[in-house]
Design an enzyme around this catalytic site. Structure first.
Site, PDB file in Angstrom:
ATOM      1  N   LYS A 112       0.842  -1.210   0.000  1.00  0.00           N
ATOM      2  CA  LYS A 112       0.000   0.000   0.000  1.00  0.00           C
ATOM      3  C   LYS A 112       0.874   1.256   0.000  1.00  0.00           C
ATOM      4  CE  LYS A 112      -3.821  -2.481   2.144  1.00  0.00           C
ATOM      5  NZ  LYS A 112      -4.608  -2.805   3.352  1.00  0.00           N
ATOM      6  N   ASP A 119     -11.061   2.378   3.636  1.00  0.00           N
ATOM      7  CA  ASP A 119     -11.287   0.929   3.572  1.00  0.00           C
ATOM      8  C   ASP A 119     -12.774   0.614   3.327  1.00  0.00           C
ATOM      9  OD1 ASP A 119      -9.156  -0.849   3.742  1.00  0.00           O
ATOM     10  OD2 ASP A 119      -8.915  -0.558   5.895  1.00  0.00           O
ATOM     11  N   GLN A 158      -4.838  -1.644   9.602  1.00  0.00           N
ATOM     12  CA  GLN A 158      -4.722  -2.971   9.001  1.00  0.00           C
ATOM     13  C   GLN A 158      -5.277  -4.042   9.936  1.00  0.00           C
ATOM     14  OE1 GLN A 158      -3.778  -3.417   5.861  1.00  0.00           O
ATOM     15  NE2 GLN A 158      -3.882  -5.638   5.869  1.00  0.00           N
TER      16      GLN A 158
HETATM   17  N1  GUN Z   1      -6.815  -7.091   6.130  1.00  0.00           N
HETATM   18  C1  GUN Z   1      -7.066  -7.830   5.022  1.00  0.00           C
HETATM   19  N2  GUN Z   1      -7.587  -7.045   4.048  1.00  0.00           N
HETATM   20  C2  GUN Z   1      -7.660  -5.793   4.564  1.00  0.00           C
HETATM   21  C3  GUN Z   1      -8.096  -4.556   4.034  1.00  0.00           C
HETATM   22  O1  GUN Z   1      -8.553  -4.445   2.891  1.00  0.00           O
HETATM   23  N3  GUN Z   1      -8.010  -3.488   4.877  1.00  0.00           N
HETATM   24  C4  GUN Z   1      -7.531  -3.588   6.144  1.00  0.00           C
HETATM   25  N4  GUN Z   1      -7.502  -2.487   6.887  1.00  0.00           N
HETATM   26  N5  GUN Z   1      -7.115  -4.739   6.661  1.00  0.00           N
HETATM   27  C5  GUN Z   1      -7.176  -5.830   5.865  1.00  0.00           C
END
Ligand code: GUN
Length: 292
Positions: A52, A119, A96
């Protein structure tokens, strides 16, 4: 059979975003800024967050990574969320997941200002998405819809089977597929661990979106000729041929299923890269301040 190349599409979209960011900056606007909060050292989370941050660079965004050890308290994490909510330079942020067991993920998600929830996990965004209002759509479902759109796949009237009912993928993608729109307008069946006759249901599907997290669950005899297969699975399995000692496996037995399909997403290189680019799209949207 045509391979749906998420890596290529995501590369194209990153270039589109970077061009738009360059225009924004030339017009005197500030650089979009995404923050990511990472707790602990889970291998998968580390990899995703690093990807990211890299994508932010490629898109011309500023990024900030905030790290905590596993023993961070819920209070400390909520205080950080509060600070990020009030930080005017930060357009959007993510925490996350998964979080350590002593922290309530739901509490943390609900503490995020929904206008910065890139998100798309906050109940306001989920609710708005479910009734078709402007919102941040969570990244994986948004990425799937984008792939279907860019490959011109007809979803109107299609029988779409979604395997899995997670809050992150199964539930939202099933809602997007049934909504009036293009892509959308499909007849959607959601299958989960209590579903009887999954095989028969899948055999009737024009489109299968597999998001179970069960490696190679979808076999050749579950797929009709000409079906479109979207594989969301990303399970790490041991491998003696990779340097890391593991490789990613999808929810679809690709080798045997692919020859029957009209379109299929590979793992890796299908939905995965689209997830990250959808987060970038949401961050750009957040920077434009048009969701309120
Ligand atoms: N863990 C697995 N996929 C995601 C996601 O798309 N966003 C976040 N914040 N955590 C994750």
């Amino acid at each position: 059979m045509e391979l749906i190349d998420g890596k290529k599409v995501s590369g194209d979209i990153k270039k589109e975003i970077a061009a738009e960011v360059a225009e924004m900056i030339a017009a005197g606007k500030k650089q979009p800024h995404l923050a990511a909060v990472l707790v602990g050292h889970d291998g998968g989370s580390e990899t995703y967050v690093a990807a990211k941050v890299k994508a932010c660079e490629e898109c011309g965004f500023k990024s900030t990574l905030i790290r905590f050890e596993d023993d961070v308290t819920e209070e400390e994490l909520l205080a950080t969320v509060d600070k990020l909510n009030g930080d005017e330079d930060i357009d959007g942020f993510i925490v996350q997941l998964p979080l350590p067991k002593h922290i309530s993920e739901q509490k943390v998600i609900e503490a995020i200002d929904y206008r910065k929830d890139v998100d798309g996990f906050h109940p306001i965004n989920v609710g708005r998405m479910s009734i078709g209002l402007p919102c941040f759509v969570s990244a994986t479902p948004a990425g799937i819809m984008e792939l279907l759109s860019r490959y011109g796949i007809n979803t109107k009237g299609a029988n779409c089977v979604v395997l899995g009912r997670s809050n992150i993928v199964g539930k939202p993608v099933s809602m997007l597929m049934m909504q009036k729109g293009n892509p959308g307008n499909a007849t959607v069946t959601v299958c989960h661990s209590a579903t009887k006759n999954i095989k028969e249901i899948c055999r009737d599907a024009d489109i299968i979106i597999a998001a179970l997290g069960s490696p190679e669950f979808v076999k050749e005899d579950m797929v009709k000729d000409g079906a479109v297969i979207v594989d969301v699975g990303t399970t790490r399995v041991p491998s003696s041929v990779t340097k890391s000692g593991w490789k990613l496996k999808g929810d679809v037995d690709f080798e045997h299923v692919a020859p029957k399909c009209s379109y299929i997403t590979p793992v890796p290189g299908g939905v995965g890269p689209m997830t990250i680019v959808s987060l970038m799209k949401n961050t750009l949207l957040a920077a434009k301040k048009i969701i309120y």
